[in-house]
Scaffold this motif. Structure first.
Motif, PDB file in Angstrom:
ATOM      1  N   ALA A  23     -49.639  25.614 -43.899  1.00 17.66           N
ATOM      2  CA  ALA A  23     -49.251  26.994 -44.188  1.00 17.66           C
ATOM      3  C   ALA A  23     -47.730  27.125 -44.245  1.00 17.66           C
ATOM      4  O   ALA A  23     -47.197  27.871 -45.072  1.00 17.66           O
ATOM      5  CB  ALA A  23     -49.828  27.937 -43.130  1.00 17.66           C
ATOM      6  N   ALA A  24     -47.032  26.384 -43.393  1.00 18.61           N
ATOM      7  CA  ALA A  24     -45.569  26.446 -43.391  1.00 18.61           C
ATOM      8  C   ALA A  24     -45.005  25.939 -44.720  1.00 18.61           C
ATOM      9  O   ALA A  24     -44.027  26.486 -45.230  1.00 18.61           O
ATOM     10  CB  ALA A  24     -45.008  25.631 -42.228  1.00 18.61           C
ATOM     11  N   GLY A  29     -39.659  28.667 -46.392  1.00 24.15           N
ATOM     12  CA  GLY A  29     -38.466  29.079 -47.117  1.00 24.15           C
ATOM     13  C   GLY A  29     -37.660  30.035 -46.264  1.00 24.15           C
ATOM     14  O   GLY A  29     -38.040  30.376 -45.157  1.00 24.15           O
ATOM     15  N   GLY A  30     -36.527  30.421 -46.793  1.00 23.52           N
ATOM     16  CA  GLY A  30     -35.684  31.344 -46.049  1.00 23.52           C
ATOM     17  C   GLY A  30     -34.705  30.611 -45.155  1.00 23.52           C
ATOM     18  O   GLY A  30     -34.499  29.409 -45.278  1.00 23.52           O
ATOM     19  N   PRO A  31     -34.110  31.338 -44.228  1.00 21.25           N
ATOM     20  CA  PRO A  31     -33.075  30.754 -43.375  1.00 21.25           C
ATOM     21  C   PRO A  31     -33.621  29.642 -42.474  1.00 21.25           C
ATOM     22  O   PRO A  31     -34.672  29.796 -41.865  1.00 21.25           O
ATOM     23  CB  PRO A  31     -32.600  31.924 -42.521  1.00 21.25           C
ATOM     24  N   ASP A  47     -32.967  21.930 -43.536  1.00 19.00           N
ATOM     25  CA  ASP A  47     -33.430  23.107 -44.273  1.00 19.00           C
ATOM     26  C   ASP A  47     -34.945  23.259 -44.298  1.00 19.00           C
ATOM     27  O   ASP A  47     -35.456  24.323 -44.617  1.00 19.00           O
ATOM     28  CB  ASP A  47     -32.907  23.062 -45.712  1.00 19.00           C
ATOM     29  N   GLY A  48     -35.680  22.202 -43.980  1.00 25.02           N
ATOM     30  CA  GLY A  48     -37.139  22.252 -44.045  1.00 25.02           C
ATOM     31  C   GLY A  48     -37.797  22.981 -42.895  1.00 25.02           C
ATOM     32  O   GLY A  48     -38.990  23.259 -42.940  1.00 25.02           O
ATOM     33  N   LYS A  49     -37.064  23.292 -41.862  1.00 25.75           N
ATOM     34  CA  LYS A  49     -37.616  24.014 -40.712  1.00 25.75           C
ATOM     35  C   LYS A  49     -37.041  25.420 -40.720  1.00 25.75           C
ATOM     36  O   LYS A  49     -35.896  25.646 -40.343  1.00 25.75           O
ATOM     37  CB  LYS A  49     -37.272  23.307 -39.396  1.00 25.75           C
ATOM     38  N   THR A  50     -37.855  26.365 -41.188  1.00 25.03           N
ATOM     39  CA  THR A  50     -37.395  27.741 -41.340  1.00 25.03           C
ATOM     40  C   THR A  50     -38.156  28.677 -40.407  1.00 25.03           C
ATOM     41  O   THR A  50     -39.266  28.374 -39.960  1.00 25.03           O
ATOM     42  CB  THR A  50     -37.584  28.227 -42.790  1.00 25.03           C
ATOM     43  N   ALA A  55     -43.206  30.900 -38.493  1.00 23.55           N
ATOM     44  CA  ALA A  55     -44.027  32.087 -38.219  1.00 23.55           C
ATOM     45  C   ALA A  55     -45.312  32.066 -39.036  1.00 23.55           C
ATOM     46  O   ALA A  55     -46.399  32.342 -38.512  1.00 23.55           O
ATOM     47  CB  ALA A  55     -43.230  33.361 -38.506  1.00 23.55           C
ATOM     48  N   ALA A  56     -45.208  31.729 -40.319  1.00 25.15           N
ATOM     49  CA  ALA A  56     -46.394  31.685 -41.182  1.00 25.15           C
ATOM     50  C   ALA A  56     -47.373  30.625 -40.692  1.00 25.15           C
ATOM     51  O   ALA A  56     -48.595  30.849 -40.668  1.00 25.15           O
ATOM     52  CB  ALA A  56     -45.989  31.411 -42.625  1.00 25.15           C
TER      53      ALA A  56
END
Length: 181
Positions: A23-24, A29-31, A47-50, A55-56
């Protein structure tokens, strides 16, 4: 517990931990969690851990855990196997532990000089399992030790890398991941 019941128990109990990383990838994406910070000249996580992906992933895993709580009896009856009842604490902890285990592995990857997407055999396949099992044991200890017997743990440790390779290959073919591991 026979072999079928052992495998069914392992898959059933771990399903809330198997879903979050997928799901992640889909909803991430995002910050980045690390905000671009570095340690020793290397990113903390990358950058792969947002925040959004974490949360998703956690919410997706919790959703699966809550669904399993509702489906346990009809699925147990259909399979002829007494599947474990998933306590709410485990439904919340397993996916969070999976996400934290994956974040921890990303930290280890950066510390060992591996770039985002670089393979880290063994760690890539079991990081989330270790996190999920540890947090599951803390959050719901009686359920955890009743459910995760040595044979069930053995199945989890054998089947998880196989499932990991298969799901990553599928995500790669579908263009959801840039590398097949």
């Amino acid at each position: 517990m026979d072999a079928v019941a052992t495998v069914a128990t392992a898959l059933w109990a771990m399903l809330p931990a198997y879903v979050p990383n997928n799901a992640a990838v889909l909803f991430g994406g995002g910050p980045p969690i690390d905000g671009g910070r570095t340690m020793g000249g290397r990113r903390l996580l990358g950058d792969g851990k947002t925040w959004r992906g974490t949360a998703a992933g956690w919410l997706a895993g919790v959703g699966v855990g809550l669904l399993l709580r509702e489906l346990r009896d009809p699925v147990s009856d259909a399979l002829g196997v007494a599947l474990p009842t998933l306590p709410l604490a485990a439904a919340l902890a397993l996916p969070l532990g999976a996400m934290l285990g994956d974040i921890g592995a990303s930290f280890l990857k950066r510390r060992t000089g591996r770039e985002r997407g670089a393979p880290f055999p063994g760690v890539d396949q079991l990081d989330f399992v270790v996190g999920a099992l540890l947090l599951g044991a803390v959050a719901a200890p009686s359920w955890f030790f009743e459910t995760f017997t040595l044979p069930v743990l053995a199945v989890v440790l054998v089947i998880t890398p196989v499932l990991h390779v298969i799901t990553n290959a599928i995500a790669y073919v579908l263009g959801l991941k840039s590398e097949p591991w």
